[in-house]
Design a protein around this motif. Sequence first.
Motif, PDB file in Angstrom:
ATOM      1  N   LYS A  24       0.822  -1.244  -0.040  1.00 42.41           N
ATOM      2  CA  LYS A  24       0.062   0.220   0.157  1.00 42.41           C
ATOM      3  C   LYS A  24       0.891   1.139   0.105  1.00 42.41           C
ATOM      4  CE  LYS A  24      -4.008  -2.003   2.261  1.00 42.41           C
ATOM      5  NZ  LYS A  24      -5.067  -1.743   3.593  1.00 42.41           N
ATOM      6  N   ILE A  25       2.036   1.273   1.009  1.00 40.92           N
ATOM      7  CA  ILE A  25       2.738   2.446   1.050  1.00 40.92           C
ATOM      8  C   ILE A  25       3.590   2.801  -0.282  1.00 40.92           C
ATOM      9  CG2 ILE A  25       5.079   3.248   2.071  1.00 40.92           C
ATOM     10  CD1 ILE A  25       3.946   1.883   4.256  1.00 40.92           C
ATOM     11  N   PHE A  26       3.974   1.881  -1.016  1.00 37.68           N
ATOM     12  CA  PHE A  26       4.701   1.541  -2.266  1.00 37.68           C
ATOM     13  C   PHE A  26       3.932   2.225  -3.300  1.00 37.68           C
ATOM     14  CE2 PHE A  26       5.844  -0.091  -6.332  1.00 37.68           C
ATOM     15  CZ  PHE A  26       7.343   0.234  -6.720  1.00 37.68           C
ATOM     16  N   THR A  27       2.472   1.570  -3.375  1.00 39.33           N
ATOM     17  CA  THR A  27       1.473   2.078  -4.264  1.00 39.33           C
ATOM     18  C   THR A  27       1.119   3.623  -4.139  1.00 39.33           C
ATOM     19  OG1 THR A  27       0.567  -0.180  -4.438  1.00 39.33           O
ATOM     20  CG2 THR A  27      -0.811   1.874  -5.413  1.00 39.33           C
ATOM     21  N   LEU A  28       0.962   4.177  -2.944  1.00 36.28           N
ATOM     22  CA  LEU A  28       0.868   5.242  -2.740  1.00 36.28           C
ATOM     23  C   LEU A  28       1.713   6.331  -3.074  1.00 36.28           C
ATOM     24  CD1 LEU A  28      -0.970   5.471   0.841  1.00 36.28           C
ATOM     25  CD2 LEU A  28      -2.145   6.038  -1.360  1.00 36.28           C
ATOM     26  N   PHE A  29       2.968   5.828  -2.599  1.00 35.07           N
ATOM     27  CA  PHE A  29       4.265   6.595  -3.050  1.00 35.07           C
ATOM     28  C   PHE A  29       4.298   6.692  -4.590  1.00 35.07           C
ATOM     29  CE2 PHE A  29       8.673   7.683  -3.858  1.00 35.07           C
ATOM     30  CZ  PHE A  29       8.738   8.439  -2.610  1.00 35.07           C
ATOM     31  N   ALA A  30       4.073   5.631  -5.295  1.00 32.56           N
ATOM     32  CA  ALA A  30       4.274   5.755  -6.902  1.00 32.56           C
ATOM     33  C   ALA A  30       3.208   6.664  -7.579  1.00 32.56           C
ATOM     34  CB  ALA A  30       4.078   4.378  -7.368  1.00 32.56           C
ATOM     35  N   GLY A  79      -4.308  13.818  -5.921  1.00 32.43           N
ATOM     36  CA  GLY A  79      -2.919  13.834  -5.467  1.00 32.43           C
ATOM     37  C   GLY A  79      -2.583  14.221  -4.055  1.00 32.43           C
ATOM     38  N   ILE A  80      -3.631  15.110  -3.584  1.00 34.68           N
ATOM     39  CA  ILE A  80      -3.426  15.575  -2.117  1.00 34.68           C
ATOM     40  C   ILE A  80      -3.839  14.644  -1.137  1.00 34.68           C
ATOM     41  CG2 ILE A  80      -4.398  17.210  -0.482  1.00 34.68           C
ATOM     42  CD1 ILE A  80      -4.317  19.464  -2.804  1.00 34.68           C
ATOM     43  N   LEU A  81      -4.892  13.766  -1.362  1.00 35.77           N
ATOM     44  CA  LEU A  81      -5.422  12.629  -0.665  1.00 35.77           C
ATOM     45  C   LEU A  81      -4.220  11.737  -0.529  1.00 35.77           C
ATOM     46  CD1 LEU A  81      -9.179  12.552  -1.999  1.00 35.77           C
ATOM     47  CD2 LEU A  81      -8.523  13.357   0.215  1.00 35.77           C
ATOM     48  N   CYS A  82      -3.809  11.246  -1.607  1.00 38.92           N
ATOM     49  CA  CYS A  82      -2.846   9.943  -1.735  1.00 38.92           C
ATOM     50  C   CYS A  82      -1.686  10.575  -0.779  1.00 38.92           C
ATOM     51  CB  CYS A  82      -2.305   9.908  -2.856  1.00 38.92           C
ATOM     52  SG  CYS A  82      -3.589   8.875  -3.798  1.00 38.92           S
ATOM     53  N   TYR A  83      -1.279  12.093  -0.779  1.00 37.96           N
ATOM     54  CA  TYR A  83      -0.023  12.416  -0.273  1.00 37.96           C
ATOM     55  C   TYR A  83      -0.355  12.467   1.499  1.00 37.96           C
ATOM     56  CZ  TYR A  83       3.890  15.246   1.290  1.00 37.96           C
ATOM     57  OH  TYR A  83       5.080  15.665   1.756  1.00 37.96           O
ATOM     58  N   SER A  84      -1.654  12.834   1.686  1.00 38.26           N
ATOM     59  CA  SER A  84      -1.799  12.913   3.076  1.00 38.26           C
ATOM     60  C   SER A  84      -2.096  11.523   3.551  1.00 38.26           C
ATOM     61  CB  SER A  84      -3.415  13.427   3.441  1.00 38.26           C
ATOM     62  OG  SER A  84      -3.811  13.647   4.747  1.00 38.26           O
ATOM     63  N   SER A  85      -2.816  10.693   3.062  1.00 40.77           N
ATOM     64  CA  SER A  85      -2.696   9.289   3.350  1.00 40.77           C
ATOM     65  C   SER A  85      -1.328   8.479   3.480  1.00 40.77           C
ATOM     66  CB  SER A  85      -3.510   8.380   2.303  1.00 40.77           C
ATOM     67  OG  SER A  85      -3.616   6.843   2.706  1.00 40.77           O
ATOM     68  N   ILE A 108       3.765   6.763   7.025  1.00 38.47           N
ATOM     69  CA  ILE A 108       5.161   6.717   7.106  1.00 38.47           C
ATOM     70  C   ILE A 108       6.000   8.005   7.721  1.00 38.47           C
ATOM     71  CG2 ILE A 108       5.611   4.954   5.127  1.00 38.47           C
ATOM     72  CD1 ILE A 108       6.298   7.255   3.322  1.00 38.47           C
ATOM     73  N   SER A 109       7.057   8.127   8.072  1.00 41.74           N
ATOM     74  CA  SER A 109       7.603   9.050   8.647  1.00 41.74           C
ATOM     75  C   SER A 109       7.890  10.330   7.693  1.00 41.74           C
ATOM     76  CB  SER A 109       8.988   8.967   8.980  1.00 41.74           C
ATOM     77  OG  SER A 109       9.966   8.787   8.104  1.00 41.74           O
TER      78      SER A 109
END
Length: 303
Positions: free
Chosen positions: A5-11, A228-234, A239-240
């Motif tokens: 999930k973290i990798f997907t959000l980051f990508a 984009g904002i929602l994904c960045y906020s999530s 993560i740190s």
Amino acid sequence: MQKAKIFTLFAVVILTWGSTWLAMKFALVSMPPIFATGLRFLSAAPLLLWMLNTTRSSLLFPQGHRFFQFCVFLFCYCLPFTLVLYGEQYVDASTAAIIFAVIPVAVLLISIVLLNTPTSLLQLMGSMLALLSLFCILQEEARVSLSNNWKGGLAVVLAVFMHAFMYVLCKKRSCQVSLFTFNTLPCLAAGLLLTLTGAIVEKPILGNITWLSFASIIYLGTVASVFGILCYSSLQKRISTFSTSLVFICFPVITVILECLVMDSVFTPTSWILLAVMLGGVFLSLIPVKKRKRVPMTQQQWN
């Protein structure tokens, strides 16, 4: 599963933010900058209003922060985004993205001045390295393009420092509001004001607006601005802060690659080297300062 999930959000975030700058360039094909910026916000506003209602968030900031909400409208939306689109009339999409990648450096420097934030020699060295490399990249790109692009570069730099200043000011004021409260009303108000201003001042010919420009505006409003904002906020919740900030190191590389592929632009080997040095400087500026542990005074220390 969590790592996936973290990798997907980051990508998703770096691909979204990386493609934003090309979309801005496409929007300018048949629209003037102020009018285009207004339409971008108007396209984002309905989705934000729906999410505001769904989450039962307040439209207004709490009492005592209403003037700051006006500042968010002016210095987070109206001025910086208009400056970015104005700037992209003179500089490449990749150049604009590279300038925006130094936001962490701007935040650090402004935090030192306004918040007296503890910093390290490594962070300061990284900041200076990033800014010096950015200056060299701008010089190199100006030499290659043989154009007078200082206007565009200056406009984007001003937008960067406006965003950074507002981020630090929000932290200083300890203004705790939901993501949708922070963005919805300023976005809607900016959309109405800029669209009307652009229609009067720039006098765009609606019949000349291409489907490419129109689709780019919708993409900027719904995907880049809201999704984009929602994904960045999530991502921030998982993560740190340091790890999340690595987005700023990755997305300009995506922009450069996309611009080279889509628009047949040439990013010189010298510029690639300078970009690597600049992003290295940004990385150093992001390394958190280790808090010193307090050593309790023993009997021997008193003697």
